[in-house]
Design an enzyme around this catalytic site. Structure first.
Site, mmCIF file in Angstrom:
data_model
loop_
_atom_site.group_PDB
_atom_site.id
_atom_site.type_symbol
_atom_site.label_atom_id
_atom_site.label_comp_id
_atom_site.label_asym_id
_atom_site.label_seq_id
_atom_site.Cartn_x
_atom_site.Cartn_y
_atom_site.Cartn_z
ATOM 1 N N ASP A 14 0.862 -1.167 0.000
ATOM 2 C CA ASP A 14 0.000 0.000 0.000
ATOM 3 C C ASP A 14 0.908 1.229 0.000
ATOM 4 O OD1 ASP A 14 -2.547 1.443 0.426
ATOM 5 O OD2 ASP A 14 -3.212 -0.468 1.273
ATOM 6 N N ASP A 60 -3.141 4.526 -2.297
ATOM 7 C CA ASP A 60 -4.248 5.022 -1.489
ATOM 8 C C ASP A 60 -4.716 6.395 -1.979
ATOM 9 O OD1 ASP A 60 -5.780 4.505 1.026
ATOM 10 O OD2 ASP A 60 -4.875 6.404 1.630
ATOM 11 N N GLU A 65 -6.372 3.846 -6.043
ATOM 12 C CA GLU A 65 -7.718 3.985 -5.486
ATOM 13 C C GLU A 65 -8.261 5.339 -5.935
ATOM 14 O OE1 GLU A 65 -10.009 3.796 -1.183
ATOM 15 O OE2 GLU A 65 -8.191 4.977 -1.431
ATOM 16 N N HIS A 80 -11.251 -3.610 2.689
ATOM 17 C CA HIS A 80 -11.243 -3.331 4.129
ATOM 18 C C HIS A 80 -12.070 -2.100 4.500
ATOM 19 C CE1 HIS A 80 -8.409 -0.676 2.286
ATOM 20 N NE2 HIS A 80 -8.301 0.028 3.405
ATOM 21 N N ASP A 81 -12.643 -1.400 3.539
ATOM 22 C CA ASP A 81 -13.407 -0.178 3.827
ATOM 23 C C ASP A 81 -14.915 -0.355 3.685
ATOM 24 O OD1 ASP A 81 -11.126 1.397 4.234
ATOM 25 O OD2 ASP A 81 -11.018 2.000 2.132
HETATM 26 O O1 TEU Z 1 -9.822 5.084 1.642
HETATM 27 C C1 TEU Z 1 -10.222 6.276 1.056
HETATM 28 C C2 TEU Z 1 -11.623 6.387 0.597
HETATM 29 O O2 TEU Z 1 -11.844 7.028 -0.391
HETATM 30 C C3 TEU Z 1 -12.771 5.839 1.302
HETATM 31 O O3 TEU Z 1 -13.330 4.692 0.791
HETATM 32 C C4 TEU Z 1 -12.781 5.947 2.798
HETATM 33 O O4 TEU Z 1 -12.490 4.737 3.417
HETATM 34 C C5 TEU Z 1 -14.133 6.380 3.245
HETATM 35 O O5 TEU Z 1 -14.425 7.566 2.638
HETATM 36 C C6 TEU Z 1 -14.151 6.570 4.742
HETATM 37 O O6 TEU Z 1 -14.908 5.536 5.281
HETATM 38 C C7 TEU Z 1 -8.454 4.904 1.863
HETATM 39 C C8 TEU Z 1 -8.209 3.647 2.657
HETATM 40 O O7 TEU Z 1 -8.611 2.534 1.920
HETATM 41 C C9 TEU Z 1 -8.867 3.776 3.990
HETATM 42 O O8 TEU Z 1 -8.754 2.602 4.754
HETATM 43 C C10 TEU Z 1 -8.230 4.942 4.710
HETATM 44 O O9 TEU Z 1 -8.919 5.184 5.905
HETATM 45 C C11 TEU Z 1 -8.241 6.207 3.876
HETATM 46 O O10 TEU Z 1 -7.852 5.986 2.538
HETATM 47 C C12 TEU Z 1 -7.260 7.195 4.434
HETATM 48 O O11 TEU Z 1 -5.955 6.757 4.206
#
Ligand code: TEU
Length: 560
Positions: free
Chosen positions: A96, A197, A253, A329-330
């Site tokens: 990541d 990310d 992402e 994971h989100d």
């Molecule tokens: O996620 C960023 C993102 O755009 C979202 O899906 C985010 O999880 C959501 O708006 C909040 O619930 C990435 C990572 O995958 C996430 O785990 C991190 O928390 C985030 O970036 C910050 O680094």
């Protein structure tokens, strides 16, 4: 054909994967210990969620040292050993890359906040207040303002996520060089690529205009920081300085990117990345008019899902490359969100797996989905760990006096901790994840849903995934075939073909709990095609009548 188009990626959330030292937190040795398991599943690439040193305000997405391993996860020697062991088995590893922000405990930020003349000041984004308040109305993804006041220098810094995740200032060339140097460090060790990310948040509109968004104090100003003016320039520079010197898998992402934007980012010549994670299908069950759309849940429909996925198939073909995912994971567990986590858990998990593996693009399996893990319903807020969930609860209940039961239900349906409960290895204590106390509760369904049981059952979701992964290797049409939709108006069946010069694949997916009687598609009458895979025992009858959540994959050779 590039290796990353043919690969299947398996995402590991190390904190919840496997704990070898009994501290209740998964670790790198735990990943190494399970490489044989991953080899049995036969995946090609592992994506490790962040393993760098971090105070864990956002579970590793707040990095305080890009060159060190988080002690809870082990040491750099453990990392090197994992990489070597994976490579020895022919498994690649991507890391990541979290470079939109660092932790506020990163030495750069510590220096930056000390004085306006620090050489690191400009690594971050500082602004003076406006009328005694924040510089603008931007909201943080995790609630509240996206600006935090720092009394040391009487200015605010920007944080699109938690206040312990200050945004880096990509306008600063010295910062960009630091990032490239760090990327070379990991690539020099032999890592095989990056999942980047929030990569399309790097370039903010320089004048920081107010968000248009929703009435209310703060709103997430996506229109001012997604796909910003200099994004492509930064990524092309990163490609020139770093990525082009290696043979990598890169996936960005990128919420709020449409297929045209994705084509621009992933075009082999002008773009910079191999593929992106798009979010259209993740917003299908949310209410966009709500101030916090992410926490809403509205019914989704198969026709809409089909339209979205089909659009990406068609519009990106020959221009860029798709990534295929239904969970990570989100977000909630895919079987709970898009399938049926009760009576039809097993067939619907297999149906979703079939969709994931038979569209054009690179499939991403999230840990635990290969055994059909489900959402969890914790009974009290104290059981939750995710900063996003805790902040949401605090805002809704503690600050605004909302109904705690209602807020908990939102966490049950949409919370990120659904995906973060420990991997269920056995029916033993703590699902075999740890000998200690797990950092977050285990889903109570682990005695039924676990790896040990899955491996012992030839009809399990696990072996079905393994079959899908192998089919991809045997039949290039799964990788390169042209996508064509069939039955565009069917309410519950998603049917499509994939065709290359010599083969046509037919995929039939019944998303309904009722049977669906269909006419045989052209060229797929009994005797004309071979059933490659299905999630029910093959039926001998000659009519085509799909059972609840039935999935079938047929193959037909076009030239005898
Ligand atoms: O996620 C960023 C993102 O755009 C979202 O899906 C985010 O999880 C959501 O708006 C909040 O619930 C990435 C990572 O995958 C996430 O785990 C991190 O928390 C985030 O970036 C910050 O680094």
């Amino acid at each position: 054909m590039e290796w990353w188009k043919k690969s299947v990626v398996y995402q590991i959330y190390p904190r919840s994967f496997f704990d070898t030292d009994g501290d209740g937190v998964g670790d790198l040795r735990g990943v190494t210990a399970k490489l044989d398991y991953l080899g049995t599943l036969d995946v090609d690439v592992l994506w490790l969620c962040p393993v760098y040193q971090s105070p864990n305000d956002d579970n590793g997405y707040d990095i305080s040292d890009y060159y060190a391993i988080m002690p809870e996860f082990g040491s750099m020697a453990d990392f090197d050993e994992l990489l070597a062991q994976a490579h020895a088995r022919g498994i690649r590893i991507i890391m990541d890359l979290v470079v939109n922000h660092t932790s506020d405990e990163h030495p750069w930020f510590q220096a930056a906040r000390q004085s306006k003349s620090s050489p690191y000041r400009d690594y971050y984004i500082w602004r003076g207040g406006k009328n005694g308040a924040e510089p603008n109305n931007w909201g943080s993804h995790f609630g509240g303002s996206a600006w935090k006041y720092d009394e040391l220098t009487d200015e605010y810094f920007l944080h699109l996520f938690s206040e312990k995740q200050p945004d880096l200032n990509w306008e600063n060339p010295a910062l960009r060089q630091e990032i490239y140097r760090m990327m070379h460090f990991w690539l020099g060790k032999g890592v095989d690529g990056f999942r980047m990310d929030t990569i399309n948040m790097l370039s903010k509109k320089p004048d920081f205009p107010d968000a248009l968004g929703h009435p209310g104090r703060y709103s997430i100003a996506e229109e001012h920081f997604l796909n910003g003016p200099r994004l492509l320039e930064y990524l092309q520079e990163m490609k020139r300085e770093v990525l082009s010197h290696y043979d990598l898998l890169t996936v960005g992402e990128a919420p709020g990117v449409d297929p045209a934007g994705a084509a621009e980012l992933t075009d082999p010549e002008r773009g910079a990345l191999n593929m992106i994670f798009q979010f259209d299908h993740m917003r299908l069950d949310t209410d966009p008019t709500h101030p916090k759309p992410r926490w809403t849940s509205v019914p989704w429909s198969l026709p809409e899902l089909r339209t979205i996925l089909g659009r990406w198939q068609t519009e990106l073909e020959g221009r860029g490359w798709n990534s295929l995912y239904l969970s990570n994971h989100d977000v909630p567990r895919m079987v709970s969100r898009f399938g049926h986590d009760g009576e039809y858990r097993v067939p619907s998990a297999k149906l979703l797996a079939t969709l994931l593996h038979t569209l054009q693009g690179t499939p991403y399996i999230y840990q635990g989905d290969e055994i059909g893990m489900t959402n969890v319903q914790f009974g009290q807020i104290g059981d939750y760990r995710d900063i996003d969930a805790l902040n949401h609860y605090r805002e809704q209940v503690t600050e605004q006096g909302g109904d705690p039961g209602e807020t908990l239900r939102q966490l049950h349906v949409k919370g990120r901790d659904n995906a973060r409960t420990p991997m269920q290895w056995t029916a033993g204590t703590s699902a075999g994840f740890t000998t200690g106390t797990p950092w977050i509760g285990v889903n109570p369904n682990y005695p039924q849903i676990n790896v040990e049981a899955a491996l012992a059952d030839p009809e399990s979701v696990f072996w079905y995934y393994r079959d899908l992964i192998r089919l991809r290797r045997e039949h290039p049409v799964i990788v390169d075939g042209h996508y064509e939709l069939l039955l565009p108006d069917h309410p519950t069946v998603y049917a499509y073909t994939r065709t290359n010069a010599d083969t046509r694949l037919l995929v039939l997916l019944n998303f309904g709990t009722d049977r669906a009687a269909l006419a045989w598609p052209d060229g797929f009458q009994p005797g004309e095609a071979e059933l490659l895979l299905g999630n029910y025992p093959a039926e001998l009858d000659t009519a085509l009548n799909l059972r609840p959540y039935e999935a079938r994959v047929y193959l037909r050779r076009l030239h005898a």
